[in-house]
Scaffold this motif. Structure first.
Motif, PDB file in Angstrom:
ATOM      1  N   VAL A   1      19.425   3.373 -18.524  1.00 50.51           N
ATOM      2  CA  VAL A   1      19.152   3.061 -17.307  1.00 50.51           C
ATOM      3  C   VAL A   1      17.946   4.436 -17.242  1.00 50.51           C
ATOM      4  CG1 VAL A   1      19.200   3.135 -14.715  1.00 50.51           C
ATOM      5  CG2 VAL A   1      20.954   2.021 -16.121  1.00 50.51           C
ATOM      6  N   LEU A   2      16.718   3.897 -16.912  1.00 46.87           N
ATOM      7  CA  LEU A   2      15.703   5.051 -16.959  1.00 46.87           C
ATOM      8  C   LEU A   2      15.303   4.948 -15.261  1.00 46.87           C
ATOM      9  CD1 LEU A   2      14.381   6.858 -18.767  1.00 46.87           C
ATOM     10  CD2 LEU A   2      12.632   5.192 -19.156  1.00 46.87           C
ATOM     11  N   ILE A   3      15.183   6.225 -14.756  1.00 41.50           N
ATOM     12  CA  ILE A   3      14.749   6.492 -13.446  1.00 41.50           C
ATOM     13  C   ILE A   3      13.408   7.176 -13.498  1.00 41.50           C
ATOM     14  CG2 ILE A   3      15.045   7.382 -11.218  1.00 41.50           C
ATOM     15  CD1 ILE A   3      18.315   7.318 -11.910  1.00 41.50           C
ATOM     16  N   LEU A   4      12.257   6.583 -12.972  1.00 42.68           N
ATOM     17  CA  LEU A   4      11.180   7.283 -12.908  1.00 42.68           C
ATOM     18  C   LEU A   4      10.562   7.567 -11.525  1.00 42.68           C
ATOM     19  CD1 LEU A   4      10.159   4.737 -15.193  1.00 42.68           C
ATOM     20  CD2 LEU A   4       9.142   7.023 -15.976  1.00 42.68           C
ATOM     21  N   ASP A   5      10.497   8.912 -11.160  1.00 34.93           N
ATOM     22  CA  ASP A   5      10.391   9.478  -9.881  1.00 34.93           C
ATOM     23  C   ASP A   5       8.879   9.623  -9.930  1.00 34.93           C
ATOM     24  OD1 ASP A   5      10.322  10.344  -7.423  1.00 34.93           O
ATOM     25  OD2 ASP A   5      11.588  12.136  -7.880  1.00 34.93           O
ATOM     26  N   GLU A   6       8.143   8.799  -9.054  1.00 33.77           N
ATOM     27  CA  GLU A   6       6.754   8.775  -8.760  1.00 33.77           C
ATOM     28  C   GLU A   6       5.970   8.992  -9.974  1.00 33.77           C
ATOM     29  OE1 GLU A   6       5.149   8.356  -5.756  1.00 33.77           O
ATOM     30  OE2 GLU A   6       6.695   8.572  -4.306  1.00 33.77           O
ATOM     31  N   PRO A   7       6.061   8.292 -11.027  1.00 33.58           N
ATOM     32  CA  PRO A   7       5.560   8.648 -12.117  1.00 33.58           C
ATOM     33  C   PRO A   7       4.174   8.573 -12.387  1.00 33.58           C
ATOM     34  CG  PRO A   7       6.311   6.262 -12.458  1.00 33.58           C
ATOM     35  CD  PRO A   7       6.790   7.045 -11.032  1.00 33.58           C
ATOM     36  N   THR A   8       3.574   7.707 -11.457  1.00 31.71           N
ATOM     37  CA  THR A   8       2.027   7.516 -11.394  1.00 31.71           C
ATOM     38  C   THR A   8       1.007   8.462 -10.685  1.00 31.71           C
ATOM     39  OG1 THR A   8       1.966   5.810  -9.887  1.00 31.71           O
ATOM     40  CG2 THR A   8       2.158   5.313 -11.961  1.00 31.71           C
TER      41      THR A   8
END
Lengths: 381, 544, 309
Positions: B139-146
């Motif tokens: 499970v990969l969590i991306l926080d505001e990646p863009t």
């Protein structure tokens, strides 16, 4: 709990805790009657600092009060000046560990001007004080310049400058080129005796060694306080210390403020050296053993870097340290008050622990303000 | 609140700034500890005491602010904490091989031997993702990646995310950009004020509907109160109309006529404004005001960045009275440095210009203020305010040398208090306590203090950088309204923002910066987001 | 000439270990991001405790006690700085003041002003096969700490650059938050470095009492801890660099003492005080001309706030 109380409480509690711990240290290091000895030693320390009131009330002359009080006041004066030195630097965000070296150079400058210039009384003392302030300011200015132009952290540079000062002054100048020659041609340790015109006048004559230096220190504390809180440039200095980027963006000349504050810090430490030489020693002795410059760090932090807090802490520890000599009557070494002072600083360093403990006690009331950030930041800026 | 994450899906979590998205994810990653409630993985209740537990359970996280050690290589950063060893020593060669293998397996192009501080932002983000995958993250969590990527880089990231899902991994994307979420997610969870308010599928919703869910009822009241000017009032009425009937999302859309742009959180009132213009109310149309006097004219500006490399390589720029000039670009292409040059915080290495009647060269912050340049900097706590000083002292900051803040060399305590109280009331700062330390205020109220201070000085040129970052929508609306108000009074505004939508909503003209050069210039009606995006990546000549 | 050089080298090797250990301790602590201003105090308690312990136990064991004492003081530093995020410089200075005053108090209370009673020094080790070789012969005839001081910098350098632990320590001094998100404990790593630094500083102090002198004296270590900081900075925060700087300072000191006895005339030209100030002046010069930024650990002195709630 008011904001002021909240700021002062950790210091007060730290000092009390330190007194208690040190009391136990004496109490438990004696085989017999430890507690009684410890209490007696503390009483001796008190009478040695604020005057021997029991004897005075029994009819002893007033000098049993004025002598100890004078000693305490002069120690307090020196601690106030070095403490202010550290505190002023803190206000602009710099950690001045170099008060010792700055004080050394100030003492030397005062000794040289006091001994080698012939001036009328009204000019001689100001000239010697000015020379001391300039010498101390210049020495601190080196650290300031290294910080501003080369990014060298002041903690490192002031430590190095302390030792350079000690080595150059004590191991070279005072034993070499500036060594005094006594009347009979026999050499003495240290520089030549200063002229009487340069000696700080005693305020109570023969009754005590209290001299003009105490007044100078008290005035310095009030002046620094007024400057920091009431004037534009004091406001700018505080703004630089609490947020230098914001100050720069606001158009405040950050480098000038930092440089001037550091120079002022050095000047205050230099004045401490002058008060020592012109008031107490009469010349630069072979070695200026007393580490009042290092004590200044403790005094500044225990006084929470507030000029008046520094004055209060200096008075308190001036009393203790003047009284330290009397503890010898009970076989407690005279350096004992320094231990009390060192431990108090250690406990003050744990300021956040105190604040957390205090917050827990007043738990129902939510604490609004965040804990004050530690005043200094270290080497990477 | 409760949230299920299913295996092999791409779940997007959307919400306002401060809605609790990041806090939730930090709980899942073991960085924060929940006051109550529980986390279950694969049906089993687990306790996440630290990131170590999360990693062991196959949860990986890519933080908004990269968590890389800049002095170490890519390989060292990736294997840190689970280093391959040979006879007790760190086996660097094997680390490089392992990392290269992971990169290849997931299709990343990275040099494991490169030092991280030599990489671009996009590459650093890939290192972060590889770091998580290398640890076997399911499970990969991306926080505001863009937030820091160009539209093109963001597209590539979307492909990467889809690719990972195709390989059976689960991706949780935290964002407040509705468009990108709609394009990539399998399922969308909407959060508001720490609660999960809806779970929807992209096919069953629209950006408008999502926006309505995100903003919620209470916030709308704040917004309509905060809108000060008549123009603004109308704007927010239009907004209310749009979000008030989420069921009629598709009906509301043509009324708004915002082209491809769905109303994202920060530009709600702005899109409304444009709708009014398109509705044919000429009085409100932006850009029809006569051009004012030239405030700033600069040619060939060059300056070095903090790292000593050229950050500005010849920028030409003009700003007139009564206009908002937007500066768009991907983070780190010279926008920040340009703002610093205009406010005297950074010195020019070449180029010349006239700022408010005198040369730009040799400008100092004090001189800039004296000429009438106001500055709302990006990093509020670092540059705009001194958080340990009181609110009134912060209001005086920068103007502390003259009335009403000082008399001669002394501080004028009474004058300062009076002015501070007046401004706190006018800008609705809460609590209106001038003696409080500034850090006791919320971020939005701190920003109001900054804006109040800068506008109170009646600047002729106002340089604002990322003025609404991290603010709640009520504060965003107020800040935007104040900027428009300043423009209406003739102030020239330079708006630097990484949020392209904010720039397009507010600015009359837009300069696009890429690698320290202007790669495009657009005037209001001709905004084209794709083309802007291309220019942000450096495509210069293509546009006719 | 060779004879003089031999004597200088011998004196250097005799005097350098205390400085080397303290400098290595400072490097270890600061590479992990914790300021080591308290090294002087740690040396002092190490020296005191070793000298006192040697009165009742074999000297090598007493050295161990000295190390533990140094670590104990470092633990106070760790408690204040790591656990409570206090200002690291303030804490270090406080420890120095406490060690200074506390050492004096205990010494005066129990032994009097002339220091502790003399103890059995650590025995020198002789390498007969080396003794006859020119210059290398200077290696023979020192106590064990000298050889450890030659070996330890290499080991520490290897540890920092070649092992997983070293990688983590460097990372925690540069960007602790990155380390935390990988599930490693920032406090644990920093505690380890601080305690290790305390052991080394304590060892440095203990060496002073047990090889250079045969007792604890009133002023020990008389600023040697600050010279160790100078060596650390001079050596760009690397173990080998700090070792080289410490050895250089020790050599310079041996040279000064040698000159004072063999060529006093020269000291009229270059006074002793100037020579004594030289290590600090050189460190200042290095800092002035190289700047400080690139080699200082990026998060040095910045308290780590765990992002946990």
């Amino acid at each position: 709990m008011g904001e002021r109380t909240r700021q002062a409480l950790p210091s007060v509690l730290s000092v009390l805790l330190s007194l208690l711990v040190c009391w136990m240290l004496i109490a438990f290091s004696r085989d017999m009657d430890g507690m009684a000895t410890a209490t007696a030693a503390y009483l001796q320390m008190l009478w040695g600092g604020v005057g021997d009131w029991p004897r005075f009330l029994d009819g002893a002359p007033a000098t049993v009060l004025t002598r100890p009080l004078g000693e305490a006041a002069m120690k307090a004066a020196l601690l106030t000046l070095t403490g202010l030195s550290v505190a002023v630097a803190f206000k602009v965000g710099l950690f001045n560990i170099g008060a010792q070296g700055q004080m050394l150079l100030g003492a030397l400058a005062a000794a040289v001007v006091g001994a080698h210039l012939a001036l009328p009384g009204a000019l001689h003392i100001p000239a010697a004080l000015l020379a001391a302030a300039l010498a101390g300011g210049a020495w601190a200015g080196i650290a300031g310049a290294l910080k501003l132009y080369r990014g060298v952290h002041e903690v490192i540079s002031t430590i190095m400058l302390n030792w350079v000062a000690v080595r150059l002054v004590d191991n070279w100048l005072v034993v070499g080129p500036l060594r005094g020659v006594a009347e009979a041609g026999a050499s003495i340790t240290g520089t030549a005796e200063i002229h009487p015109t340069a000696t700080l006048p005693r305020l109570l004559g023969d009754m005590s060694r209290l001299n003009l230096g105490f007044v100078i220190a008290a005035l310095a504390a009030v002046a620094v306080w007024a400057w920091l809180t009431r004037t534009r440039s004091g406001f700018e200095t505080r703004a630089v210390g609490l947020g230098d980027e914001a100050a720069r963006a606001a158009g405040i000349p950050v480098a000038r403020r930092a440089g001037l504050a550091m120079a002022l810090a050095g000047a205050l430490a230099g004045l401490a050296g002058a008060v020592l030489v012109l008031g107490t020693e009469g010349r630069y002795p072979g070695t200026l053993g007393a580490p009042y410059g290092f004590d200044g760090i403790a005094i500044a932090l225990i006084g929470n870097n507030h000029p008046l807090g520094v004055g209060a802490a200096a008075l308190f520890f001036g009393v203790l340290r003047a009284g330290g000599t009397r503890m010898q009557l009970l076989d407690v070494h005279k350096s004992f008050p320094e231990l009390i002072q060192g431990l108090a600083l250690l406990f003050v360093a744990g300021r956040l622990i105190w604040l957390a403990a205090l917050r827990r006690r007043s738990a129902p009331k939510p604490a609004t303000a965040a804990p004050p950030a530690p005043a200094a930041q270290v080497p990477h800026a | 609140m409760s949230l299920d994450i299913r295996e092999g899906e791409l779940l997007a979590v959307v919400g306002e700034n401060g809605a609790g998205k990041s806090s939730l994810m930090n709980v899942l990653y073991g960085l924060y500890h929940p006051d109550s409630g529980e986390v279950s993985v694969g049906g089993k209740s687990v306790r996440l005491k630290s990131p170590r537990d999360a990693i062991a359970l196959g949860i990986g996280m890519v933080h908004q602010h990269f968590m890389l050690v800049p002095t170490l290589t890519v390989a060292e950063n990736v294997v840190l904490g689970r280093e391959p060893t040979r006879r007790g020593l760190f086996d660097w060669e094997r680390a490089v091989k392992e990392v290269a293998a992971t990169c290849e397996r997931f299709g990343f192009v990275l040099d494991p031997r490169a030092r991280v501080d030599t990489l671009t932002v996009g590459s650093q983000q890939k290192v972060e993702i590889v770091k998580a995958l290398h640890r076997g993250a399911r499970v990969l969590i991306l926080d505001e990646p863009t937030a820091v990527l160009t539209p093109q880089e963001a597209d590539e990231l979307a492909r990467v995310m889809r690719g990972l899902v195709a390989q059976g991994r689960t991706v949780v994307l935290i964002s407040h950009k509705l468009k990108e979420v709609l394009g990539v997610a399998d399922r969308i969870a909407v959060m508001r004020r720490g609660r999960l308010v809806a779970e929807v599928r992209p096919s069953e919703t629209s950006a408008t509907a999502l926006a309505a869910l995100m903003v919620g009822e209470s916030q709308r009241a704040v917004m309509s109160n905060a809108a000060a000017t008549p123009e603004e009032k109308l704007a927010s009425e239009a907004l209310l109309e749009a979000v008030g009937f989420p069921a009629q999302g598709d009906n509301a859309r043509p009324a708004l006529r915002v082209g491809e742009k769905p109303p994202g959180d920060v530009l709600l009132e702005a899109t409304g404004l444009q709708a009014l213009g398109d509705n044919g109310r000429p009085a409100l149309r932006v850009g029809e005001k006569p051009a004012g006097d030239l405030l700033l004219e600069a040619t060939g500006l060059q300056a070095l960045g903090d790292n000593g490399c050229p950050a500005l390589r010849g920028v030409d720029l003009t700003v007139r009275e009564g206009e908002i000039v937007g500066i768009a670009g991907v983070d780190g292409n010279g926008q920040r440095e340009l703002a610093e040059v205009l406010t005297g915080l950074r010195s020019l290495t070449a180029g010349s210009g006239t700022l408010l009647g005198r040369p730009l060269k040799g400008l100092t912050p004090a001189e800039a203020r004296a000429r009438g340049v106001g500055h709302v900097p990006e990093d509020r706590l670092r540059r705009a305010v001194v958080k340990a000083l009181s609110v009134e002292e912060n209001i005086a900051l920068g103007r502390h040398s003259g009335p009403p803040f000082a008399k001669g060399m002394w501080i004028d305590f009474a004058g300062r208090r009076e002015r501070a109280q007046a401004l706190l009331a006018a800008y609705d700062v809460r609590p209106p306590e001038p003696t409080l330390p500034l850090q006791a205020l919320s971020g939005g109220n701190q920003q109001k203090v900054v804006v109040a201070r800068e506008l109170d000085a009646r600047p002729r040129l106002l340089v604002v950088v990322q003025p609404t970052r991290g603010l709640d929508i009520g504060a965003v609306t107020q800040v935007h309204a104040r900027l428009r108000e300043a423009r209406a009074q003739g102030t020239g505004v330079v708006l630097v923002s990484l949020d392209l939508e904010e720039v397009l909503a507010l600015a009359d003209r837009v300069y696009v910066l890429f690698e320290g050069r202007v790669t495009g210039q657009f005037t209001r009606p001709e905004y084209d987001e794709r083309e802007l995006g291309r220019r942000m990546l450096g495509a210069e000549q293509a546009h006719g | 000439m060779l004879e003089i050089l031999h004597r200088l080298l011998f004196a250097t090797l005799d005097a350098a270990p205390a400085l080397v250990f303290a400098a290595l301790g400072a490097v270890l602590s600061e590479r992990a991001g914790v300021v080591a201003v308290g090294v002087e105090g740690m040396m002092r308690v190490g020296a005191f405790c070793a000298a006192v312990a040697a009165l009742v136990m074999p000297t090598p064991a007493a050295v161990g006690i000295g190390m533990l004492a140094g670590a104990a003081l470092a633990a106070v530093h760790g408690f204040l700085c790591i656990r409570w995020r206090s200002d690291q410089v303030v804490s270090g200075i406080a420890l120095n003041l406490v060690a200074l005053a506390g050492g004096t108090f205990l010494l005066e209370t129990h032994f009097g002003p002339n220091g502790t009673p003399p103890i059995q020094q650590l025995q020198p080790l002789h390498w007969p096969e080396l003794a006859s070789v020119p210059l290398l012969g200077a290696l023979s005839g020192h106590a064990a700490p000298t050889y450890l001081a030659l070996l330890l910098p290499l080991l520490l350098q290897g540890m920092l650059t070649r092992t997983p632990l070293g990688l983590r320590l460097r990372a925690v001094g540069d960007k602790p938050h990155a380390v935390a998100t990988l599930g490693l404990s920032v406090p644990a790593l920093r505690w380890g470095a601080v305690l290790g630094g305390g052991l080394l500083a304590g060892l440095g102090g203990a060496v002073l009492s047990t090889t250079v002198l045969d007792r604890f004296e009133q002023h020990t270590p008389a600023g040697l801890g600050f010279m160790a900081l100078a060596a650390m900075v001079f050596g760009r925060w690397t173990p080998l660099g700090a070792f080289a700087a410490a050895a250089f300072f020790a050599f310079g000191n041996a040279l000064r003492i040698g000159l004072a006895s063999s060529a006093p005339g020269l000291l009229d030209v270059v006074p002793q005080g100037v020579l004594l100030a030289l290590p600090y002046l050189l460190t200042l010069l290095v800092l002035t001309f190289q700047g400080q930024r690139n080699s200082t650990p990026a998060s040095l002195g910045v308290p780590y706030e765990q992002e946990s709630r």
